[in-house]
Design a protein around this motif. Sequence first.
Motif, PDB file in Angstrom:
ATOM      1  N   GLY A   2       0.821  -1.202   0.000  1.00  0.00           N
ATOM      2  CA  GLY A   2       0.000   0.000   0.000  1.00  0.00           C
ATOM      3  C   GLY A   2       0.854   1.251   0.000  1.00  0.00           C
ATOM      4  N   LEU A   5       0.921   3.106  -3.316  1.00  0.00           N
ATOM      5  CA  LEU A   5      -0.205   4.015  -3.567  1.00  0.00           C
ATOM      6  C   LEU A   5      -0.030   5.322  -2.804  1.00  0.00           C
ATOM      7  N   ILE A   6       0.398   5.215  -1.571  1.00  0.00           N
ATOM      8  CA  ILE A   6       0.589   6.406  -0.755  1.00  0.00           C
ATOM      9  C   ILE A   6       1.728   7.255  -1.315  1.00  0.00           C
ATOM     10  N   ASP A  43       9.861  -5.466   0.630  1.00  0.00           N
ATOM     11  CA  ASP A  43       8.582  -6.131   0.353  1.00  0.00           C
ATOM     12  C   ASP A  43       8.625  -6.936  -0.942  1.00  0.00           C
ATOM     13  N   ASP A 125       4.550  -0.251  12.225  1.00  0.00           N
ATOM     14  CA  ASP A 125       3.856  -0.998  11.185  1.00  0.00           C
ATOM     15  C   ASP A 125       3.894  -2.495  11.475  1.00  0.00           C
ATOM     16  N   LEU A 130      -0.528  -1.371  10.338  1.00  0.00           N
ATOM     17  CA  LEU A 130      -1.108  -0.175   9.753  1.00  0.00           C
ATOM     18  C   LEU A 130      -0.512   1.060  10.446  1.00  0.00           C
ATOM     19  N   PHE A 183      -5.857   6.269   1.470  1.00  0.00           N
ATOM     20  CA  PHE A 183      -5.529   4.853   1.629  1.00  0.00           C
ATOM     21  C   PHE A 183      -6.408   4.227   2.709  1.00  0.00           C
TER      22      PHE A 183
END
Length: 186
Positions: A2, A5-6, A43, A125, A130, A183
């Motif tokens: 994610g 996207l951020i 990742d 995280d 999150l 997000f």
Amino acid sequence: MGGLLIAFGAGVGTLLWADLSNIYVWLTLFVYLGFGLVGFLDDWLKIHHHQNKGLSPRAKFLGQILVGLVIDHFGFFYSLKTPISVFRRLSVPFFKEFLPDLGWFYLAFAMVVLIGASNAVNLTDGLDGLAILPAVICTGVYAIFVYVAGNGNFAQYLQVPFVPGVGEVAVFCGALMGAGLGFLWF
């Protein structure tokens, strides 16, 4: 993943609305995207190898050190070219007049702060998966701080060191907050 996207949302928002001639905007984007690249590689290796082993701790630390060295280099040597004396000074909370000049020690101190903050976010995280909500909240506070430091009237009134131009980093902070909240929403 994610974070992609951020990073995309914050990067595009900053490039669209920030003053791109401002050195602080570029330094902030470099740190954000540099540390983001280290996280992406970690990742990606986990996904590519189908196991929970990404970058080794040494490789992550080396990547963070490289990003920190580039930023330290530009920040420190840029401060030597400017008449502003606050770059290598440490602001101590509750002691407005106490601003020790760190000199060359600034390089090591800045490196510890950058890498420590990056690893603190990684730890957060890892605890709940999150970290974006604490990041959004911290970014909002930081947006206020950089805006105040970049505004001569507010800085003088609140006895904060004035750094001309740094208020433009508030645009990056707003873009990052928007990307993070987007997000969370989806």
